[in-house]
Design an enzyme around this catalytic site. Structure first.
Site, PDB file in Angstrom:
ATOM      1  N   ALA A   1       0.801  -1.220   0.000  1.00 10.32           N
ATOM      2  CA  ALA A   1       0.000   0.000   0.000  1.00 10.32           C
ATOM      3  C   ALA A   1       0.840   1.279   0.000  1.00 10.32           C
ATOM      4  CB  ALA A   1      -0.935  -0.013   1.203  1.00 10.32           C
TER       5      ALA A   1
ATOM      6  N   PRO B   1      -4.932   5.866   1.196  1.00  7.48           N
ATOM      7  CA  PRO B   1      -4.294   5.569   2.477  1.00  7.48           C
ATOM      8  C   PRO B   1      -3.861   4.108   2.564  1.00  7.48           C
ATOM      9  CG  PRO B   1      -6.684   5.831   2.749  1.00  7.48           C
ATOM     10  CD  PRO B   1      -6.368   6.175   1.328  1.00  7.48           C
ATOM     11  N   ASP B   2      -2.764   3.853   3.287  1.00  6.84           N
ATOM     12  CA  ASP B   2      -2.370   2.465   3.517  1.00  6.84           C
ATOM     13  C   ASP B   2      -3.103   1.945   4.746  1.00  6.84           C
ATOM     14  OD1 ASP B   2      -1.069   3.594   5.664  1.00  6.84           O
ATOM     15  OD2 ASP B   2       0.958   3.136   4.993  1.00  6.84           O
ATOM     16  N   PHE B   3      -2.727   0.786   5.255  1.00  6.03           N
ATOM     17  CA  PHE B   3      -3.386   0.254   6.453  1.00  6.03           C
ATOM     18  C   PHE B   3      -2.785   0.845   7.729  1.00  6.03           C
ATOM     19  CE2 PHE B   3      -5.156  -4.195   5.123  1.00  6.03           C
ATOM     20  CZ  PHE B   3      -6.240  -3.572   4.558  1.00  6.03           C
ATOM     21  N   ARG B   4      -1.445   0.788   7.795  1.00  5.82           N
ATOM     22  CA  ARG B   4      -0.831   0.897   9.118  1.00  5.82           C
ATOM     23  C   ARG B   4      -0.102   2.192   9.415  1.00  5.82           C
ATOM     24  NH1 ARG B   4      -0.641  -4.045   7.377  1.00  5.82           N
ATOM     25  NH2 ARG B   4      -1.572  -5.697   8.614  1.00  5.82           N
TER      26      ARG B   4
ATOM     27  N   GLN C   1       0.313  -6.414  -3.304  1.00  3.59           N
ATOM     28  CA  GLN C   1      -0.753  -6.665  -2.325  1.00  3.59           C
ATOM     29  C   GLN C   1      -1.900  -5.702  -2.564  1.00  3.59           C
ATOM     30  OE1 GLN C   1       1.144  -7.402   1.868  1.00  3.59           O
ATOM     31  NE2 GLN C   1       2.454  -6.052   0.744  1.00  3.59           N
ATOM     32  N   ASN C   2      -1.680  -4.752  -3.469  1.00  4.97           N
ATOM     33  CA  ASN C   2      -2.665  -3.680  -3.618  1.00  4.97           C
ATOM     34  C   ASN C   2      -3.850  -4.123  -4.458  1.00  4.97           C
ATOM     35  OD1 ASN C   2      -0.949  -2.213  -2.108  1.00  4.97           O
ATOM     36  ND2 ASN C   2      -0.126  -0.990  -3.777  1.00  4.97           N
ATOM     37  N   ILE C   3      -4.962  -3.490  -4.166  1.00  5.87           N
ATOM     38  CA  ILE C   3      -6.201  -3.836  -4.865  1.00  5.87           C
ATOM     39  C   ILE C   3      -6.693  -2.634  -5.663  1.00  5.87           C
ATOM     40  CG2 ILE C   3      -6.914  -5.608  -3.242  1.00  5.87           C
ATOM     41  CD1 ILE C   3      -8.505  -3.470  -1.748  1.00  5.87           C
ATOM     42  N   ASP C   4      -5.817  -1.636  -5.791  1.00  4.34           N
ATOM     43  CA  ASP C   4      -6.252  -0.384  -6.414  1.00  4.34           C
ATOM     44  C   ASP C   4      -6.100  -0.379  -7.935  1.00  4.34           C
ATOM     45  OD1 ASP C   4      -3.499   0.001  -6.838  1.00  4.34           O
ATOM     46  OD2 ASP C   4      -3.284   1.193  -5.021  1.00  4.34           O
TER      47      ASP C   4
ATOM     48  N   HIS D   1      -3.549 -10.175  -3.579  1.00  5.87           N
ATOM     49  CA  HIS D   1      -4.765 -10.019  -2.789  1.00  5.87           C
ATOM     50  C   HIS D   1      -5.950  -9.656  -3.672  1.00  5.87           C
ATOM     51  CE1 HIS D   1      -2.046  -9.291   0.961  1.00  5.87           C
ATOM     52  NE2 HIS D   1      -2.019 -10.518   0.520  1.00  5.87           N
TER      53      HIS D   1
ATOM     54  N   CYS E   1     -29.375 -14.222  -9.453  1.00  3.67           N
ATOM     55  CA  CYS E   1     -29.887 -14.973  -8.291  1.00  3.67           C
ATOM     56  C   CYS E   1     -30.053 -14.112  -7.045  1.00  3.67           C
ATOM     57  CB  CYS E   1     -28.954 -16.140  -7.985  1.00  3.67           C
ATOM     58  SG  CYS E   1     -27.428 -15.623  -7.184  1.00  3.67           S
TER      59      CYS E   1
ATOM     60  N   SER F   1       4.668  -3.088   4.886  1.00  7.59           N
ATOM     61  CA  SER F   1       5.101  -3.376   6.256  1.00  7.59           C
ATOM     62  C   SER F   1       5.515  -4.836   6.403  1.00  7.59           C
ATOM     63  CB  SER F   1       3.963  -3.055   7.235  1.00  7.59           C
ATOM     64  OG  SER F   1       2.850  -3.885   6.951  1.00  7.59           O
TER      65      SER F   1
ATOM     66  N   ASN G   1      11.343   1.998   1.503  1.00  7.26           N
ATOM     67  CA  ASN G   1      10.183   2.146   2.393  1.00  7.26           C
ATOM     68  C   ASN G   1      10.466   3.233   3.426  1.00  7.26           C
ATOM     69  OD1 ASN G   1       7.587   0.759   2.747  1.00  7.26           O
ATOM     70  ND2 ASN G   1       8.263   0.342   4.826  1.00  7.26           N
ATOM     71  N   LYS G   2       9.400   3.724   4.046  1.00  3.29           N
ATOM     72  CA  LYS G   2       9.600   4.768   5.061  1.00  3.29           C
ATOM     73  C   LYS G   2      10.286   4.239   6.300  1.00  3.29           C
ATOM     74  CE  LYS G   2       6.240   8.301   4.044  1.00  3.29           C
ATOM     75  NZ  LYS G   2       4.843   8.695   4.134  1.00  3.29           N
TER      76      LYS G   2
HETATM   77  P1  CNA Z   1       0.682  -1.477   5.330  1.00  3.32           P
HETATM   78  O1  CNA Z   1       0.734  -2.550   6.338  1.00  3.32           O
HETATM   79  O2  CNA Z   1      -0.258  -0.359   5.565  1.00  3.32           O
HETATM   80  O3  CNA Z   1       2.179  -0.904   5.221  1.00  3.32           O
HETATM   81  C1  CNA Z   1       2.525   0.157   4.389  1.00  3.32           C
HETATM   82  C2  CNA Z   1       4.024   0.388   4.511  1.00  3.32           C
HETATM   83  O4  CNA Z   1       4.393   1.361   3.571  1.00  3.32           O
HETATM   84  C3  CNA Z   1       4.454   0.887   5.874  1.00  3.32           C
HETATM   85  O5  CNA Z   1       5.666   0.270   6.233  1.00  3.32           O
HETATM   86  C4  CNA Z   1       4.636   2.402   5.658  1.00  3.32           C
HETATM   87  O6  CNA Z   1       5.629   2.943   6.481  1.00  3.32           O
HETATM   88  C5  CNA Z   1       5.101   2.415   4.223  1.00  3.32           C
HETATM   89  N1  CNA Z   1       4.746   3.627   3.497  1.00  3.32           N
HETATM   90  C6  CNA Z   1       3.568   4.299   3.472  1.00  3.32           C
HETATM   91  N2  CNA Z   1       3.613   5.319   2.605  1.00  3.32           N
HETATM   92  C7  CNA Z   1       4.851   5.291   2.052  1.00  3.32           C
HETATM   93  C8  CNA Z   1       5.533   6.079   1.090  1.00  3.32           C
HETATM   94  N3  CNA Z   1       4.925   7.102   0.463  1.00  3.32           N
HETATM   95  N4  CNA Z   1       6.808   5.768   0.782  1.00  3.32           N
HETATM   96  C9  CNA Z   1       7.433   4.737   1.388  1.00  3.32           C
HETATM   97  N5  CNA Z   1       6.863   3.946   2.319  1.00  3.32           N
HETATM   98  C10 CNA Z   1       5.576   4.223   2.626  1.00  3.32           C
HETATM   99  O7  CNA Z   1       0.398  -2.034   3.877  1.00  3.32           O
HETATM  100  P2  CNA Z   1       0.837  -3.428   3.258  1.00  3.32           P
HETATM  101  O8  CNA Z   1       0.638  -3.316   1.804  1.00  3.32           O
HETATM  102  O9  CNA Z   1       2.132  -3.899   3.770  1.00  3.32           O
HETATM  103  O10 CNA Z   1      -0.287  -4.363   3.893  1.00  3.32           O
HETATM  104  C11 CNA Z   1      -0.919  -5.256   3.159  1.00  3.32           C
HETATM  105  C12 CNA Z   1      -2.407  -4.940   2.975  1.00  3.32           C
HETATM  106  C13 CNA Z   1      -2.728  -3.523   2.747  1.00  3.32           C
HETATM  107  C14 CNA Z   1      -2.845  -5.600   1.728  1.00  3.32           C
HETATM  108  O11 CNA Z   1      -3.703  -6.608   2.046  1.00  3.32           O
HETATM  109  C15 CNA Z   1      -3.561  -4.555   0.862  1.00  3.32           C
HETATM  110  O12 CNA Z   1      -4.667  -5.082   0.202  1.00  3.32           O
HETATM  111  C16 CNA Z   1      -3.921  -3.526   1.815  1.00  3.32           C
HETATM  112  N6  CNA Z   1      -4.157  -2.180   1.293  1.00  3.32           N
HETATM  113  C17 CNA Z   1      -4.060  -1.876  -0.027  1.00  3.32           C
HETATM  114  C18 CNA Z   1      -4.299  -0.587  -0.482  1.00  3.32           C
HETATM  115  C19 CNA Z   1      -4.189  -0.288  -1.949  1.00  3.32           C
HETATM  116  O13 CNA Z   1      -4.607  -1.098  -2.765  1.00  3.32           O
HETATM  117  N7  CNA Z   1      -3.614   0.850  -2.311  1.00  3.32           N
HETATM  118  C20 CNA Z   1      -4.619   0.424   0.424  1.00  3.32           C
HETATM  119  C21 CNA Z   1      -4.728   0.088   1.788  1.00  3.32           C
HETATM  120  C22 CNA Z   1      -4.490  -1.211   2.206  1.00  3.32           C
END
Ligand code: CNA
Length: 419
Positions: free
Chosen positions: A83, A92-95, A165-168, A185, A222, A256, A279-280
């Site tokens: 994400a 937005p991401d998840f975490r 992992q993204n669904i976007d 995903h 259905c 993450s 990554n951040k």
């Molecule tokens: P997460 O767990 O939210 O982790 C995101 C990671 O990215 C973290 O380590 C952040 O510090 C880092 N991060 C965030 N923004 C930036 C940036 N601009 N530059 C560098 N690093 C950054 O997300 P994961 O993908 O690890 O978790 C998996 C889930 C999130 C999957 O199942 C997805 O389906 C789900 N998800 C997807 C979306 C999407 O499709 N865009 C959005 C939200 C959640």
């Protein structure tokens, strides 16, 4: 220990399955992670199958990775993304604390944040998911510099696969070849009726109409509930996910690495394959107990570190920095500008210009039953050959690309449970 704090950073309320997709709950590393662990254990205790790791990078830095990519030794690259590569597009991401979805789902009245992506909860209460889908609807966002960096890797014949992992759907919008893409995903791109006896398929445009008219999508045949083909907790991953990875470089971006079995991919590349994290924050490092046992997560800092590089910061900046080292920076910037202009020119096209897959006879089997462990084992060993030839095919523009087999393997419905 954040268990019991439903809105905490890791937010695992008691009784919630671990964050794992694909029916892997119950095994801390997920099904494929468990196999990986077993393989590593055998390799360590019996000396079976353990490659001897030779350091490949001349320096554990972004510059070292850049020199490696420019050398003949870098044959292909696998990207693993999450994400974090789409946050700069406005999703937005998840975490991420504060801005991540898990910190902002209070208004949906969920028992705990992950419920919104749990198949059992969804069947009873689909409304929160569709309300969120309205906010995150694909087609409203433009791919980022990072997405287009992967497109450049593809155009230069270096991209072996992109696991997302993204669904976007932004990888598709950025022009990544669906044959090189494993949407681990799932995707919003297609939807299906959840009734096993029906499994009628619906397009992105059909789903969009329902989402924006605030209707819970019901099957026209259905009246069953229709769900986008994204993989919820408790559903299976596409079988193509389990292919082995013969890559010479792994680039991990914006994740993450908390969700299994996706995170276990990092240990599925050969032991001498360098792994670059952009990554951040540092992610993927194994916990101290696992490290003590010799099971590797990422190792950026120890005396034994030999292949892992962390470039900390924004994914887009990291990709630009790497592109600069490769002499591709201008090309990348031009590509982004050109593609964004083309998306803008399409104006109100909310499907983001993604080519629509024709609605075919893909549901004739009424939805495949849940795969057994044996099926996945098979999936793991099968595509190895195909992967090698894919990279070759890419390097040789005359050779026809891809095949039906790969296409079928990437089709989420081929491995997803008929729920
Ligand atoms: P997460 O767990 O939210 O982790 C995101 C990671 O990215 C973290 O380590 C952040 O510090 C880092 N991060 C965030 N923004 C930036 C940036 N601009 N530059 C560098 N690093 C950054 O997300 P994961 O993908 O690890 O978790 C998996 C889930 C999130 C999957 O199942 C997805 O389906 C789900 N998800 C997807 C979306 C999407 O499709 N865009 C959005 C939200 C959640």
């Amino acid at each position: 220990d954040t268990s019991g704090t439903p809105w905490g950073h890791f937010g695992d309320p008691p009784g919630t399955p671990r964050e794992s997709f694909g029916d892997t709950s119950g095994t801390p590393w997920g099904r494929s992670g468990g196999l990986e662990l077993l393989r590593a254990l055998l390799s360590r205790t019996l000396g079976l199958g353990g490659d001897r790791a030779e350091p490949v990078l001349d320096e554990l830095s972004l510059a070292g990775v850049g020199r490696f990519i420019k050398s003949d030794r870098c044959k292909n690259i696998v990207c693993m993304v999450g994400a974090g590569i789409s946050t700069s597009a406005g999703i937005p991401d998840f975490r991420s604390p504060g801005t991540g979805l898990y910190s902002n789902l209070q208004s949906y009245n969920l028992p705990y944040p992950e419920a919104i992506f749990e198949i059992g909860f969804f069947k009873k209460h689909p409304e929160p998911f569709f309300a969120l889908a309205r906010e995150l609807y694909p087609g409203q966002f433009k791919p980022t510099v990072c997405h287009y960096f992967m497109r450049l890797l593809q155009d230069k014949g270096l991209l072996l696969r992109c696991y997302t992992q993204n669904i976007d759907t932004l990888e598709r919008v950025a022009g990544l070849d669906p044959e090189l893409l494993v949407e681990a995903h799932g995707t919003f791109f297609t939807s299906h009726c959840l009734r096993a006896s029906c499994r009628q398929s619906y397009s992105l445009a059909w789903m969009r109409e329902r989402i924006f008219s605030s209707l819970v999508p019901k099957c026209e045949k259905c009246q069953g509930l229709v769900k986008p083909d994204i993989v919820f907790f408790g559903e299976n991953l596409p079988s193509r996910f389990f292919a082995l990875l013969e890559s010479t470089l792994l680039i991990i971006m914006g994740t993450s690495l908390q969700v299994q079995p996706f995170a276990s991919l990092i240990s599925r590349v050969p032991t001498n394959t360098p792994r670059l994290l952009i990554n951040k924050e540092k992610t993927g490092q194994s916990d101290p107990l696992m490290s003590l046992m010799g099971f590797g997560g990422m190792d950026f800092d120890s005396d034994k570190a030999y292949r892992d590089v962390a470039w900390l910061g924004d994914c887009d900046s990291g990709c630009l920095a790497l592109a600069e080292l490769l002499g591709w920076k201008e090309e990348l910037e031009e590509l982004v500008q050109r593609e964004h202009a083309a998306i803008d020119a399409k104006g109100g096209d909310r499907d983001g210009g993604i080519p629509q897959k024709p609605q075919g006879d893909e549901d004739k089997d009424g939805g495949s039953p849940k795969k057994s462990l044996g099926d996945e084992g098979k999936a793991q060993s099968e595509p190895k050959k195909g992967l090698g030839s894919k990279a070759k095919a890419e390097k040789d523009p005359k050779k026809p690309q891809g095949g039906d087999k790969d296409k079928a393997e990437n089709d989420p419905e081929k491995s997803r449970g008929g729920q």
